[in-house]
Write an enzyme that holds these catalytic residues in place. Structure first.
Site, PDB file in Angstrom:
ATOM      1  N   SER A 128       0.838  -1.209   0.000  1.00 67.19           N
ATOM      2  CA  SER A 128       0.000   0.000   0.000  1.00 67.19           C
ATOM      3  C   SER A 128       0.874   1.261   0.000  1.00 67.19           C
ATOM      4  CB  SER A 128      -0.958  -0.047   1.196  1.00 67.19           C
ATOM      5  OG  SER A 128      -1.936   0.951   1.098  1.00 67.19           O
ATOM      6  N   ASP A 199      -9.721  -4.510  -4.872  1.00 64.32           N
ATOM      7  CA  ASP A 199      -9.156  -3.617  -3.854  1.00 64.32           C
ATOM      8  C   ASP A 199     -10.007  -2.353  -3.792  1.00 64.32           C
ATOM      9  OD1 ASP A 199      -7.568  -1.875  -2.304  1.00 64.32           O
ATOM     10  OD2 ASP A 199      -5.711  -2.751  -3.050  1.00 64.32           O
ATOM     11  N   HIS A 232      -7.761  -5.405  -0.363  1.00 56.65           N
ATOM     12  CA  HIS A 232      -6.591  -4.657   0.106  1.00 56.65           C
ATOM     13  C   HIS A 232      -5.924  -5.411   1.262  1.00 56.65           C
ATOM     14  CE1 HIS A 232      -4.138  -1.098  -0.100  1.00 56.65           C
ATOM     15  NE2 HIS A 232      -4.220  -0.928   1.203  1.00 56.65           N
TER      16      HIS A 232
END
Length: 252
Positions: A128, A199, A232
């Site tokens: 991320s 995601d 995610h």
């Protein structure tokens, strides 16, 4: 770990207060030490959580360094503080880039790699926001300098970004074209990007666009892996891909 901005990221506009990085967790290699990877966590996380996962991977020749980002006010959270490698308004390449924060974190990565033995291959990866910082480090390596113009010292052999995006992508192409005359190292630096198609935090399209942007800027060894049902987070299938790729690219 703390160091003043002026010493590591000199050339920054003001003599701002020292950036306080959190605790660094190290996973020692279980076999012969051949490579060191600095692995960067996501927004609001810390180095400990990733070190526990990385320790389980079948990569006995890698030393993992898992730093913890500074705690800072985050625009995305209305100024509420969180661990973050840089300030962010939007978890995508569409938001404004916090160049000062990016430079400081990329310099911290280079600092963590600076004491490794000369025969050890060096890499950086992350998840991320950590992936964004890793990709920013890749561009600093290829340009030979940070965004503030100071020379980038680390000699990277591989970069991994999971569920992330490429900061400063709008200006990268022109910078790389300026560098072509001085033989940029972009072409030879291998980059692995992985992204889940569902995601909902860093949208899939930003991972895809980041891989396209890197290729268009002269990165010739970019691998982009997509996962149909991945959100995610990470899954064993993805980490298996990372292990195989690092084994290949780092010659383990």
């Amino acid at each position: 770990m703390s160091f003043a901005g002026s010493s590591v990221v000199s050339g920054v506009k003001t003599a701002r207060k020292a950036i306080e990085f959190g605790k660094t967790h190290v996973v020692r290699p279980k076999g012969r030490h051949q490579a060191t990877v600095v692995w960067l966590h996501g927004l609001g996380d810390n180095g400990a959580s990733w070190s526990q996962l990385l320790e389980t991977l079948p990569l006995p020749n890698i030393k993992w360094i898992c730093p913890t980002a500074p705690t800072r006010p985050i625009a995305l959270f209305g100024g509420f503080p969180s661990t973050a490698w840089f300030d962010v308004e939007d978890l995508s390449e569409d938001g404004p880039d916090d160049l000062e924060g990016l430079d400081a974190s990329a310099a911290h990565v280079a600092y963590l790699l600076s004491t490794e033995p000369s025969d050890i291959k060096l890499a950086v990866g992350g998840f991320s926001m950590g992936a964004a910082t890793a990709l920013y480090s890749a561009t600093c390596h290829s340009l030979g300098k940070y965004g503030n113009g100071n020379p980038y010292p680390a000699n990277l052999s591989a970069v991994v970004g999971l569920s992330g995006w490429l900061p400063c992508s709008k200006t990268l192409k022109s910078k790389m074209e300026e560098m072509k005359a001085s033989n940029s190292g972009a072409g030879s630096l291998p980059v692995l990007l992985c992204h889940g198609k569902v995601d909902d935090v860093v949208l899939y399209k930003f991972g895809e666009k980041s891989s396209q942007a890197l290729r268009s800027c002269g990165f010739q060894d970019v691998t982009f892996k997509s996962y149909n049902t991945l959100g995610h987070y990470t899954v064993p299938e993805e980490m298996d891909e990372v292990c195989a790729w690092l084994t290949s690219k780092l010659g383990l």
